[in-house]
Scaffold this motif. Structure first.
Motif, PDB file in Angstrom:
ATOM      1  N   ARG A 101       0.847  -1.201   0.000  1.00  0.00           N
ATOM      2  CA  ARG A 101       0.000   0.000   0.000  1.00  0.00           C
ATOM      3  C   ARG A 101       0.876   1.243   0.000  1.00  0.00           C
ATOM      4  N   ASP A 102       0.541   2.201  -0.843  1.00  0.00           N
ATOM      5  CA  ASP A 102       1.276   3.472  -0.881  1.00  0.00           C
ATOM      6  C   ASP A 102       1.154   4.187   0.446  1.00  0.00           C
ATOM      7  N   GLY A 103       2.248   4.815   0.870  1.00  0.00           N
ATOM      8  CA  GLY A 103       2.222   5.628   2.077  1.00  0.00           C
ATOM      9  C   GLY A 103       2.238   4.839   3.374  1.00  0.00           C
ATOM     10  N   THR A 104       2.345   3.522   3.301  1.00  0.00           N
ATOM     11  CA  THR A 104       2.392   2.690   4.505  1.00  0.00           C
ATOM     12  C   THR A 104       3.416   1.578   4.291  1.00  0.00           C
ATOM     13  N   ASN A 105       3.669   0.842   5.337  1.00  0.00           N
ATOM     14  CA  ASN A 105       4.487  -0.364   5.214  1.00  0.00           C
ATOM     15  C   ASN A 105       3.605  -1.603   5.201  1.00  0.00           C
ATOM     16  N   GLU A 106       2.354  -1.424   4.855  1.00  0.00           N
ATOM     17  CA  GLU A 106       1.397  -2.529   4.862  1.00  0.00           C
ATOM     18  C   GLU A 106       1.339  -3.212   3.498  1.00  0.00           C
ATOM     19  N   ILE A 107       0.983  -4.478   3.546  1.00  0.00           N
ATOM     20  CA  ILE A 107       0.803  -5.276   2.332  1.00  0.00           C
ATOM     21  C   ILE A 107      -0.626  -5.777   2.311  1.00  0.00           C
TER      22      ILE A 107
END
Length: 183
Positions: A101-107
């Motif tokens: 995800r853009d702007g996060t370290n999430e997938i």
């Protein structure tokens, strides 16, 4: 495995690039849409007459951080220019989707036996053994949705489990970390 980097087919396969929003929302697509689109498969067929294509055998579609893995991918552009795609099978009989995800370290991850994209209605369907997950940088699941079928509307950014499908919907939501709760 053959690798296809096909600028001619980018419009046709844009349908699958758009499917990145199935679990990531619009922000996950912004950066990836400007990246080159690559497709790897054992075989490929394209018909200019019918505006359709088929990729078979260990298909890997990649655009930026978005990746879709399946056994087959069929695409079609209708006379009005709307795009449709169907991805089927893969590891353990499932199509696998992943995107940072853009702007996060999430997938964001998703899997199902089929991924169906309807560009006319801006709808993506994960059919049969569907699962969508949001995972943080430490690998912890933030939320997970399991259902026989999940439908994602790109315009409203809403997930729905199909009430006509068999089985029940299961949702897991992890408690917020103390750092998240303070924000």
């Amino acid at each position: 495995m053959k690798k296809f980097q096909l600028s001619l087919f980018c419009l046709t396969f844009g349908a699958l690039a758009l499917s990145a929003t199935v679990v990531g929302g619009a922000d996950g697509v912004l950066t990836d849409r400007s990246q080159p689109f690559t497709i790897e498969a054992d075989t490929a067929q394209y018909s200019d007459v019918t505006q359709s294509a088929r990729f078979t055998g260990r298909v890997v579609l990649q655009q930026g951080t978005m990746q879709i893995q399946s056994d087959t991918v069929d695409t079609l552009v209708d006379p009005e220019g709307y795009q449709y795609a169907t991805a089927k099978g893969g590891k353990n009989g499932l199509v696998h989707f992943e995107q940072k995800r853009d702007g996060t370290n999430e997938i964001m991850k998703a899997q199902a036996e089929q991924l169906l994209y309807d560009g006319k209605n801006n709808v993506i369907v994960l059919a049969k053994r569907a699962r969508a997950q949001r995972i943080n940088a430490q690998g912890k699941i933030i939320y997970q949705i399991d259902a026989d079928e999940l439908t994602y509307n790109q315009l409203t950014e809403v997930f729905e489990s199909n009430p006509k499908s068999a089985g029940r919907t299961h949702v897991f939501i992890a408690p917020r970390d103390k750092e998240q709760g303070a924000k």
